[in-house]
Design a protein around this motif. Structure first.
Motif, PDB file in Angstrom:
ATOM      1  N   SER A  45      64.290  24.175  32.949  1.00 16.04           N
ATOM      2  CA  SER A  45      65.316  25.216  33.083  1.00 16.04           C
ATOM      3  C   SER A  45      65.148  25.910  34.423  1.00 16.04           C
ATOM      4  O   SER A  45      64.038  26.005  34.956  1.00 16.04           O
ATOM      5  N   ARG A  46      66.243  26.388  34.939  1.00 15.75           N
ATOM      6  CA  ARG A  46      66.158  27.273  36.098  1.00 15.75           C
ATOM      7  C   ARG A  46      65.738  28.641  35.573  1.00 15.75           C
ATOM      8  O   ARG A  46      66.081  29.010  34.442  1.00 15.75           O
ATOM      9  N   ASN A  76      71.955  26.309  32.187  1.00 10.89           N
ATOM     10  CA  ASN A  76      70.551  25.906  32.133  1.00 10.89           C
ATOM     11  C   ASN A  76      69.620  26.905  32.836  1.00 10.89           C
ATOM     12  O   ASN A  76      68.750  26.532  33.613  1.00 10.89           O
ATOM     13  N   GLU A 138      64.607  23.862  38.365  1.00  6.71           N
ATOM     14  CA  GLU A 138      64.119  23.230  37.134  1.00  6.71           C
ATOM     15  C   GLU A 138      62.691  22.712  37.241  1.00  6.71           C
ATOM     16  O   GLU A 138      62.031  22.493  36.221  1.00  6.71           O
TER      17      GLU A 138
END
Length: 165
Positions: A45-46, A76, A138
């Motif tokens: 995930s960011r 995300n 990410e």
């Protein structure tokens, strides 16, 4: 070490924020249910790290509300609101405010502040975190980093979120 302002006073921090392109340092922070969260828990995930002194101050509370509002539209992306507040105070705040798009994490027993260079080492708020934003892709690489120059100022939301749009 960064030099920031608290009112008219100069305050020093324990170091400098990670720079764009750096791998983010790992951390151990405490969630509202008292479990430990690490950077690896957010891999894939960011991540937006909204770092601040205390949820019980106006500017800090405003930053949590604004990032909660913005987070709902980000693909995300996890928004972590990080302070030295106890997890119980953080939970009370998000429950009272009805905030569902941020994750509050406490550094009350960790060394996140030192590892990320945000622990204030002088002044009336020494031991707490300065106001800063770190954004990761990410893979945990820093894509934005801002040490807010004055504790009383809000972070630059637009600049923090721009790399995620």
């Amino acid at each position: 070490m960064a030099s920031i302002k608290l009112g008219d006073n100069n305050i020093e921090t324990s170091g400098s924020l990670p720079k764009i392109g750096d791998s983010a340092p790992d951390f151990e922070l405490t969630a509202q249910d008292l479990t430990t969260k690490k950077l690896a828990d957010f891999k894939g995930s960011r991540v937006v790290m909204n770092i601040f002194p205390s949820i019980d101050t106006n500017v800090c509370a405003t930053s949590v509300r604004k990032f909660n509002e913005k987070a709902s539209g980000l693909r995300n992306t996890k928004v972590l609101c990080i302070s030295k507040d106890l997890p119980f105070a953080q939970k009370r705040f998000v429950d009272d405010e009805g905030l569902n798009d941020v994750t509050n994490l406490s550094d009350f027993r960790g060394n996140f502040g030192k590892n990320y260079g945000v622990e204030m080492t002088s002044g009336d708020l020494r031991g707490l975190h300065s106001r800063a934003v770190v954004v990761l892709d990410e893979n945990g690489t820093v894509i934005h980093s801002q040490q807010v120059p004055s504790i009383g100022d809000e972070p630059d939301y637009l600049s923090a979120l721009k790399p995620l749009l």
